[in-house]
Motif scaffolding. Sequence first.
Motif, short mmCIF file in Angstrom:
data_model
loop_
_atom_site.label_atom_id
_atom_site.label_comp_id
_atom_site.label_asym_id
_atom_site.label_seq_id
_atom_site.Cartn_x
_atom_site.Cartn_y
_atom_site.Cartn_z
N ARG A 164 0.80 -1.22 0.00
CA ARG A 164 0.00 0.00 0.00
C ARG A 164 0.83 1.26 0.00
N ASN A 165 1.77 1.34 0.91
CA ASN A 165 2.54 2.57 1.03
C ASN A 165 3.95 2.36 0.48
N GLN A 166 4.11 2.53 -0.82
CA GLN A 166 5.40 2.29 -1.44
C GLN A 166 6.39 3.39 -1.13
N LYS A 167 5.93 4.59 -0.81
CA LYS A 167 6.84 5.69 -0.51
C LYS A 167 7.67 5.38 0.73
N LEU A 168 7.02 4.91 1.78
CA LEU A 168 7.73 4.57 3.00
C LEU A 168 8.72 3.42 2.76
N LEU A 213 16.25 7.33 -4.63
CA LEU A 213 16.00 8.76 -4.44
C LEU A 213 15.40 9.39 -5.69
N ILE A 214 15.89 9.00 -6.85
CA ILE A 214 15.35 9.53 -8.10
C ILE A 214 13.90 9.10 -8.27
N VAL A 215 13.61 7.84 -7.97
CA VAL A 215 12.23 7.36 -8.08
C VAL A 215 11.32 8.10 -7.11
N LEU A 216 11.81 8.36 -5.90
CA LEU A 216 11.01 9.10 -4.93
C LEU A 216 10.72 10.51 -5.40
N ASN A 217 11.69 11.18 -6.00
CA ASN A 217 11.48 12.54 -6.47
C ASN A 217 10.56 12.59 -7.68
N LYS A 218 10.59 11.57 -8.52
CA LYS A 218 9.71 11.55 -9.70
C LYS A 218 8.27 11.29 -9.33
N THR A 219 8.04 10.54 -8.24
CA THR A 219 6.68 10.18 -7.87
C THR A 219 6.07 11.13 -6.86
N LYS A 220 6.71 12.28 -6.60
CA LYS A 220 6.14 13.25 -5.68
C LYS A 220 4.83 13.81 -6.23
#
Length: 59
Positions: free
Chosen positions: A2-6, A50-57
């Motif tokens: 559910r929470n892929q960001k965390l 980190l790149i994936v996290l910034n793209k999915t903001k």
Amino acid sequence: MRNQKLFRIALAVACFVFAGLKAYAIAQGDYTWIDVFFMIAFLGFGIMYLIVLNKTKKP
């Protein structure tokens, strides 16, 4: 999941911790080529997360 960001944040932190541990072993002088390889691999995966996290903001 559910929470892929965390999960991605945890993976990025873990990758950077392992890369730091390998860098510490290399700085101590007791290392082999596989230590250098794993350090570069962990850095690469950490930067990728980190790149994936910034793209999915979301705004």
